[in-house]
Design an enzyme around this catalytic site. Structure first.
Site, PDB file in Angstrom:
ATOM      1  CE  LYS A   1      -7.286   1.865   0.359  1.00  0.00           C
ATOM      2  NZ  LYS A   1      -6.360   1.864  -0.623  1.00  0.00           N
TER       3      LYS A   1
ATOM      4  CG  ASP B   1      -5.378  -2.975  -7.223  1.00  0.00           C
ATOM      5  OD1 ASP B   1      -4.861  -3.588  -7.834  1.00  0.00           O
ATOM      6  OD2 ASP B   1      -4.851  -3.026  -6.300  1.00  0.00           O
TER       7      ASP B   1
ATOM      8  CE  LYS C   1      -4.570  -2.011   2.169  1.00  0.00           C
ATOM      9  NZ  LYS C   1      -4.051  -3.246   1.989  1.00  0.00           N
TER      10      LYS C   1
ATOM     11  CG  ASN D   1      -0.390  -8.296  -4.890  1.00  0.00           C
ATOM     12  OD1 ASN D   1      -0.309  -9.158  -4.981  1.00  0.00           O
ATOM     13  ND2 ASN D   1      -1.389  -7.973  -3.778  1.00  0.00           N
TER      14      ASN D   1
ATOM     15  NE  ARG E   1      -9.022  -5.867  -8.476  1.00  0.00           N
ATOM     16  CZ  ARG E   1      -8.096  -5.671  -7.521  1.00  0.00           C
ATOM     17  NH1 ARG E   1      -8.379  -6.838  -7.075  1.00  0.00           N
ATOM     18  NH2 ARG E   1      -8.064  -4.230  -6.575  1.00  0.00           N
TER      19      ARG E   1
ATOM     20  NE  ARG F   1     -15.008  -4.456   1.573  1.00  0.00           N
ATOM     21  CZ  ARG F   1     -15.614  -5.481   2.018  1.00  0.00           C
ATOM     22  NH1 ARG F   1     -14.693  -5.655   2.961  1.00  0.00           N
ATOM     23  NH2 ARG F   1     -16.214  -5.914   1.876  1.00  0.00           N
TER      24      ARG F   1
ATOM     25  CD  GLU G   1      -3.381  -3.260  -2.708  1.00  0.00           C
ATOM     26  OE1 GLU G   1      -2.440  -4.225  -2.314  1.00  0.00           O
ATOM     27  OE2 GLU G   1      -4.335  -2.905  -1.723  1.00  0.00           O
TER      28      GLU G   1
ATOM     29  NE  ARG H   1      -4.536  -6.724  -9.258  1.00  0.00           N
ATOM     30  CZ  ARG H   1      -4.332  -7.029  -7.843  1.00  0.00           C
ATOM     31  NH1 ARG H   1      -4.403  -8.173  -8.808  1.00  0.00           N
ATOM     32  NH2 ARG H   1      -4.313  -6.809  -6.971  1.00  0.00           N
TER      33      ARG H   1
END
Length: 314
Positions: free
Chosen positions: A160, A272, A125, A282, A224, A232, A280, A210
């Site tokens: 978060k 993202d 993050k 990942n 997404r 979310r 963020e 994503r």
């Protein structure tokens, strides 16, 4: 090419979601190529006289079943593997971080996806902090009063936990929240842990993109979309996936992040993107490969294995 040995460090198999699990797709393709494939969990790792070892189980897939069959565990020197996939899902807690110290002892000949050093040094993050112009207005703190002041300024914000994934523990608050300090105290564990407070981006109603990056280059992408009544977009939080196109701006963002990933030795990552911002990056267990395959007809795991086989030292 000689037979390669691959070890996957994952969550216990009964916690996986087989139809959507990226690790399983990589395992299957590895076996299709003649690799020897084993798995273990963090509980199976140990360091013995400076040597990383683990109790591992061979992976075998039965036709018609998504999840592999397990066999008796054997003791294995992880330095004898060719490719080691560290794909344990967050939380990135004390146990996870200690595991990276053990994996630091692997010889250079073992190709780590992703390297233990990078997993330890970079919070997913907070990677956007390397690109401040791409990050929504953000505060990281363990002080509920600081979060309350940020909310007053922002009007609406998202909070978060730094160490978790899949939307766990993520909340949104507006300025008219009746008891914001109580919510912030709960999120921070009464000031015992750091959280990220971030300006709410209204564009999230349309979902995020994503984008998977491999070797710093775009591998695949998907949109997404949050479930009704939620903000979310995480699939594990009820989000759904749809095909989309990448804009020139998206590609420029990924180009900048890709160059940084290469410098850090990070092979596979998920970015993202919401609007013109990144939420963020990942790097622990990048996902959505199966969903991308389903919507596009691709087999992205083949491209990942091509890349890793070419990269592995001989």
């Amino acid at each position: 090419m000689s037979v390669l040995t691959s070890v996957f460090i994952i969550d216990p198999p009964d916690r996986l979601d087989p139809p959507t699990d990226t690790s399983l797709a990589l395992m299957r393709e590895s076996i299709n190529r003649g690799h020897r494939v084993f798995f273990c969990t963090l509980a199976d790792l140990r360091l013995e006289n400076s040597e990383p070892r683990a109790r591992v189980q061979a992976v075998k897939f039965i036709p018609g079943k998504e999840l592999f069959e397990t066999e008796s565990s054997v003791d294995f020197a992880l330095g004898a593997s060719d490719i080691l996939y560290m794909r344990k899902d967050p939380p990135v807690n004390e146990v996870y971080l200690h595991a990276t110290y053990l994996l630091d002892r692997l010889p250079a000949r073992v190709l780590q996806v992703n390297p233990s050093r990078a997993l330890r040094n970079h919070c997913e993050k907070l990677i956007p902090c390397h690109f401040p112009d791409l990050m929504p207005e953000t505060v990281v703190t363990r002080n509920p009063n600081v979060l309350a002041a940020f909310l007053e300024k922002a009007g609406r914000m998202v909070v978060k936990p730094l160490e978790d994934c899949s939307g766990h523990g993520v909340i949104t608050l507006t300025r008219d929240e009746p008891k914001p300090l109580a919510r912030f105290s709960e999120s921070t564990g009464d000031g015992e842990r750091y959280v990220q407070g971030q300006m709410f981006l209204p564009q999230i109603a349309e979902g995020d993109k994503r984008v998977l990056l491999l070797g710093g280059e775009i591998l695949g992408w998907i949109r997404r979309i949050p479930a009704s009544g939620d903000f979310r977009s995480n699939v594990n939080a009820g989000g759904t996936c749809a095909a989309c196109e990448l804009t020139e701006g998206d590609r420029a963002i990924c180009g900048r992040i890709g160059r940084w990933l290469v410098r850090e030795g990070i092979h596979l990552a998920g970015v993202d993107i919401v609007g013109e911002k990144i939420l963020e990056v990942n790097i622990t267990s990048p996902s959505c490969l199966r969903e991308m395959n389903e919507l596009t007809g691709a087999r992205l795991e083949c491209r990942i294995l091509d890349y890793l086989e070419a990269l592995r030292p001989h």
